[in-house]
Design a protein around this motif. Structure first.
Motif, PDB file in Angstrom:
ATOM      1  N   ASP A  60      34.525  31.610  39.037  1.00 36.35           N
ATOM      2  CA  ASP A  60      35.705  31.375  39.872  1.00 36.35           C
ATOM      3  C   ASP A  60      35.257  30.607  41.126  1.00 36.35           C
ATOM      4  OD1 ASP A  60      38.303  31.423  40.837  1.00 36.35           O
ATOM      5  OD2 ASP A  60      38.159  33.479  41.609  1.00 36.35           O
ATOM      6  N   TYR A  63      33.869  32.723  44.039  1.00 42.57           N
ATOM      7  CA  TYR A  63      34.463  34.033  44.330  1.00 42.57           C
ATOM      8  C   TYR A  63      33.873  35.103  43.408  1.00 42.57           C
ATOM      9  CZ  TYR A  63      37.402  32.063  47.864  1.00 42.57           C
ATOM     10  OH  TYR A  63      37.810  31.452  49.023  1.00 42.57           O
ATOM     11  N   VAL A 100      33.618  38.287  49.822  1.00 36.18           N
ATOM     12  CA  VAL A 100      34.339  38.787  48.652  1.00 36.18           C
ATOM     13  C   VAL A 100      33.869  40.222  48.428  1.00 36.18           C
ATOM     14  CG1 VAL A 100      35.016  38.225  46.304  1.00 36.18           C
ATOM     15  CG2 VAL A 100      34.096  36.429  47.790  1.00 36.18           C
ATOM     16  N   HIS A 103      35.019  42.483  44.562  1.00 35.35           N
ATOM     17  CA  HIS A 103      34.304  42.386  43.292  1.00 35.35           C
ATOM     18  C   HIS A 103      33.051  41.539  43.497  1.00 35.35           C
ATOM     19  CE1 HIS A 103      37.581  39.385  43.650  1.00 35.35           C
ATOM     20  NE2 HIS A 103      36.594  38.531  43.427  1.00 35.35           N
ATOM     21  N   PHE A 145      43.757  37.247  35.899  1.00 32.17           N
ATOM     22  CA  PHE A 145      43.323  35.984  35.293  1.00 32.17           C
ATOM     23  C   PHE A 145      43.676  35.831  33.806  1.00 32.17           C
ATOM     24  CE2 PHE A 145      39.663  34.594  38.342  1.00 32.17           C
ATOM     25  CZ  PHE A 145      40.602  34.381  39.332  1.00 32.17           C
ATOM     26  N   TYR A 167      40.319  40.759  38.481  1.00 36.07           N
ATOM     27  CA  TYR A 167      40.348  39.301  38.297  1.00 36.07           C
ATOM     28  C   TYR A 167      39.659  38.968  36.966  1.00 36.07           C
ATOM     29  CZ  TYR A 167      42.308  39.233  42.894  1.00 36.07           C
ATOM     30  OH  TYR A 167      43.147  39.446  43.951  1.00 36.07           O
ATOM     31  N   MET A 171      34.062  39.240  36.799  1.00 33.90           N
ATOM     32  CA  MET A 171      34.212  39.648  38.207  1.00 33.90           C
ATOM     33  C   MET A 171      34.530  41.148  38.315  1.00 33.90           C
ATOM     34  SD  MET A 171      36.408  36.232  38.951  1.00 33.90           S
ATOM     35  CE  MET A 171      36.814  36.324  40.682  1.00 33.90           C
ATOM     36  N   ARG A 201      36.231  35.619  56.696  1.00 31.57           N
ATOM     37  CA  ARG A 201      37.521  35.605  56.006  1.00 31.57           C
ATOM     38  C   ARG A 201      37.338  36.597  54.858  1.00 31.57           C
ATOM     39  NH1 ARG A 201      39.043  34.577  50.419  1.00 31.57           N
ATOM     40  NH2 ARG A 201      41.207  33.941  50.421  1.00 31.57           N
ATOM     41  N   ASP A 203      38.305  38.166  51.502  1.00 34.56           N
ATOM     42  CA  ASP A 203      39.008  37.955  50.243  1.00 34.56           C
ATOM     43  C   ASP A 203      39.725  39.245  49.809  1.00 34.56           C
ATOM     44  OD1 ASP A 203      39.259  36.015  47.970  1.00 34.56           O
ATOM     45  OD2 ASP A 203      38.392  37.680  46.847  1.00 34.56           O
ATOM     46  N   VAL A 204      40.969  39.108  49.382  1.00 35.65           N
ATOM     47  CA  VAL A 204      41.794  40.222  48.866  1.00 35.65           C
ATOM     48  C   VAL A 204      41.425  41.593  49.448  1.00 35.65           C
ATOM     49  CG1 VAL A 204      42.549  39.050  46.790  1.00 35.65           C
ATOM     50  CG2 VAL A 204      40.438  40.346  46.684  1.00 35.65           C
ATOM     51  N   GLU A 265      42.733  38.240  53.948  1.00 35.15           N
ATOM     52  CA  GLU A 265      43.695  37.645  53.019  1.00 35.15           C
ATOM     53  C   GLU A 265      44.711  38.727  52.693  1.00 35.15           C
ATOM     54  OE1 GLU A 265      44.056  35.332  48.741  1.00 35.15           O
ATOM     55  OE2 GLU A 265      42.456  36.785  49.012  1.00 35.15           O
ATOM     56  N   HIS A 330      42.850  26.570  49.301  1.00 34.01           N
ATOM     57  CA  HIS A 330      42.263  26.246  47.993  1.00 34.01           C
ATOM     58  C   HIS A 330      42.968  26.946  46.835  1.00 34.01           C
ATOM     59  CE1 HIS A 330      40.546  30.118  48.991  1.00 34.01           C
ATOM     60  NE2 HIS A 330      40.299  30.264  47.706  1.00 34.01           N
ATOM     61  N   ASP A 331      43.906  27.829  47.132  1.00 28.56           N
ATOM     62  CA  ASP A 331      44.627  28.551  46.080  1.00 28.56           C
ATOM     63  C   ASP A 331      46.035  28.016  45.858  1.00 28.56           C
ATOM     64  OD1 ASP A 331      42.612  30.354  45.509  1.00 28.56           O
ATOM     65  OD2 ASP A 331      43.282  31.788  47.019  1.00 28.56           O
ATOM     66  N   ARG A 416      45.737  25.489  40.816  1.00 29.76           N
ATOM     67  CA  ARG A 416      44.958  25.443  42.057  1.00 29.76           C
ATOM     68  C   ARG A 416      44.094  24.185  42.117  1.00 29.76           C
ATOM     69  NH1 ARG A 416      42.306  31.372  42.488  1.00 29.76           N
ATOM     70  NH2 ARG A 416      41.328  30.672  40.570  1.00 29.76           N
ATOM     71  N   ARG A 420      42.044  21.179  44.793  1.00 24.80           N
ATOM     72  CA  ARG A 420      40.577  21.210  44.704  1.00 24.80           C
ATOM     73  C   ARG A 420      39.944  19.884  44.301  1.00 24.80           C
ATOM     74  NH1 ARG A 420      39.817  27.282  42.025  1.00 24.80           N
ATOM     75  NH2 ARG A 420      40.884  28.355  43.735  1.00 24.80           N
TER      76      ARG A 420
END
Ligand code: NOJ
Length: 559
Positions: A60, A63, A100, A103, A145, A167, A171, A201, A203-204, A265, A330-331, A416, A420
């Motif tokens: 990913d 990630y 991150v 995961h 995913f 995800y 992951m 930052r 992630d989730v 996030e 980026h998402d 996405r 990118r």
């Protein structure tokens, strides 16, 4: 109260893989970023957020972290990163790293150990469950995913159990119930701060806590997300009770350090539950970004939606909470394609969207390429796509009887990969991104849309963004002013004031492709002078009926 450094910041997200390749391998790298720092400085950026730079098998695009404390060799070395960090700091630019924590990659050493046996010291770092009596998955949770059979559980032969992955299959979710895992993470995060970075930052971050007991979801599968009866039920792992204890401990052990900035996030975060994450007295996160404006699959932004969302978040701001203003990252799709006009009015609508993000309360974050008005891409073959939210659903649609053209059209729009494709530096080969073969194809519109062209033009998205970041430096109302909306019934025109002790600003924007009538309400008295506009002979706030051109916007200050 004295302001924290991030309250006045202008953020910029770098997706290193697609930014600038210095060595011809087709993959962006840190030396490429180093060479472009002066451009970021010129733009007025004061804080870079790096999407994950760590060693990763790239299931990913980073990630999926295989080593949190080493730089992906495709991007460079730890020495390159140190050089970049020092240089950025010397130019007044802070740097935050993507973390991150939900995961890791299945190739991480912890996971490799964890699967070995039940009494391995790393066993509890991940979430393992036995199969049901019939050999099936522990519950009916589906993964975001949609890989494999669609379940969020993957059978592991070595371990003899299933592991949870919200995800991708590669992951596995980390187990935040395990204190040893937490300690390991605190050590790692603190070492990054000691190294000199300015924050994270996250992630989730709202998904670290899972529903105790792992009950089956009772929700109906969403028609297109369903596979084999597995249900993508975000509530099972988002904002679950106990999440705040986890984040508070992270704050006590790491985030609370002086000058460390955290930006969460905010999956599943809204103005009602946001205060618990971000009010300073909660001692959890410094800021959060939500999805109420920038939703990858959402329709085009409307004036009404903009007002509603901004007003509800402004209340969070009045309580003391800080949030991020952005329309793409980026998402997402490219904002000018999703919310503006990427054909006839590309420059003007990109300028308008930027104006909205840079003149509302909060911290603006620019996503690379937004400042030159980069647009969505459409590839002819699924083989040209990379993103797992694109490729997985495409094949799932084929399995469900859709024809390839329909499936491609469906997934391409919200892919996405739109965001990118490599950065467009100039009109030369591969848009100046690489001398080699780019890892993802360059957007075919690069000859028209690129930084060099923007720098040469008097009226360009880049030149305008420079003025937006200057406004933030020079006008205190942009950072600290209250926001009030005018003309609240207007279907196309967004109009608001930003008022602080020192000044009053007034912003007008026509969020449509049509010419529309505009009349300043009589309640607004006094003269205004224009600070910035995207149409030469634009409106003058005369109080008379005036016409706003398609996508016209302007920022005024009261005299
Ligand atoms: C959010 C990230 O922004 C996205 O790119 C990633 O796929 C998921 N979290 C999983 O880490």
């Amino acid at each position: 109260m004295e302001k924290k450094w991030w309250q006045t910041a202008v953020g910029y997200e770098i997706y290193c893989k697609s930014f600038c390749d210095s060595d011809g391998d087709g993959i962006g790298d840190l030396r490429g970023v180093i060479s472009k720092l002066p451009m970021l400085k010129d733009l007025g950026v004061t804080c870079i957020w790096f999407a994950p730079l760590y060693v990763s098998p790239q299931a990913d695009n980073g990630y999926d972290v295989a080593d949190y404390e080493a730089i992906n060799p495709d991007y460079g070395t730890m020495e390159d990163f140190k050089e970049l960090l020092d240089l950025a700091h010397s130019m007044g630019i802070r740097v935050i790293m993507d973390m991150v924590l939900n995961h890791s990659s299945d190739e991480h050493r912890w996971f490799q150990e964890s699967r070995k046996s039940k009494d391995n010291p790393y066993r509890d770092y991940y979430i393992w469950r036995p199969a049901k009596a019939d050999g099936s998955e522990p519950n009916n949770w589906g993964s975001y995913f949609r890989e494999g059979n669609g379940s969020a559980w993957q059978w592991d032969e070595v371990a003899g159990e299933y592991y949870l992955h919200q995800y991708g299959i590669k992951m596995p979710d980390l187990n935040w119930e395990c204190q040893a895992l937490r300690e390991e993470i605190y050590g790692m995060l603190n070492r990054w701060l000691d190294f000199g970075i300015d924050g994270f930052r996250l992630d989730v971050i709202t998904r670290l806590k899972k529903m105790p007991g792992f009950p089956d979801s009772t929700k109906k599968p969403e028609p297109k997300l369903d596979r084999n009866g597995f249900v993508v039920d975000r509530d099972m792992c988002t904002n679950v009770e106990g999440i705040h204890q986890i984040i508070r401990e992270l704050n006590r052990r790491v985030f609370g350090r002086e000058d460390c900035f955290t930006m969460g996030e905010g999956a599943g975060v809204n103005p009602t539950n946001a205060p618990d994450y971000i009010l300073p007295e909660r001692q959890e996160l410094d800021s959060i970004y939500h999805f109420q404006l920038a939703s990858r699959k959402g329709p085009r932004l409307t004036a009404e939606q903009f007002r509603t969302v901004q007003k509800s978040w402004a209340k969070v701001g009045e309580m003391g909470g800080t949030y991020i203003q952005y329309l793409s990252n980026h998402d997402s799709q490219r904002q000018v394609s999703q919310h503006g006009s990427d054909k006839a009015y590309r420059t003007r609508s990109a300028q308008l969207l930027g104006t909205l993000m840079h003149t509302t309360p909060g911290i603006p974050f620019i996503y690379q390429g937004e400042e030159i008005g980069m647009v969505n891409v459409r590839f002819d073959s699924i083989d040209d796509y990379n993103c797992c939210y694109t490729v997985g659903p495409y094949y799932a649609m084929l399995d469900n009887g859709f024809d390839p053209a329909t499936a491609l059209a469906d997934v391409a729009q919200t892919s996405r990969d739109n965001a990118r494709t490599p950065y467009q530096w100039n009109a030369q080969k591969n848009a100046g991104f690489t001398d080699g073969k780019p890892w993802l194809k360059v957007n075919p519109r690069y000859e028209e849309i690129n930084l060099e062209a923007d720098l040469a033009a008097e009226d360009s998205v880049f030149r305008y963004y420079q003025k937006l970041t200057a406004l933030r430096r020079e006008h205190p109302a942009i950072v600290e002013g209250n926001i009030s909306f005018l003309l609240e019934e207007d279907p196309n025109v967004i109009c608001y004031t930003r008022v602080c002790e020192k000044e009053t600003l007034l912003i007008v924007a026509n969020l449509s492709e049509e010419e529309v009538a505009f009349k300043l309400p009589e309640s607004v008295k006094g003269g205004f002078s224009c600070l910035l506009r995207n149409v030469k002979e634009g409106i003058g706030l005369t109080g008379e009926n005036e016409l706003l051109a398609p996508w016209e916007c302007a920022v005024f200050v009261a005299e």
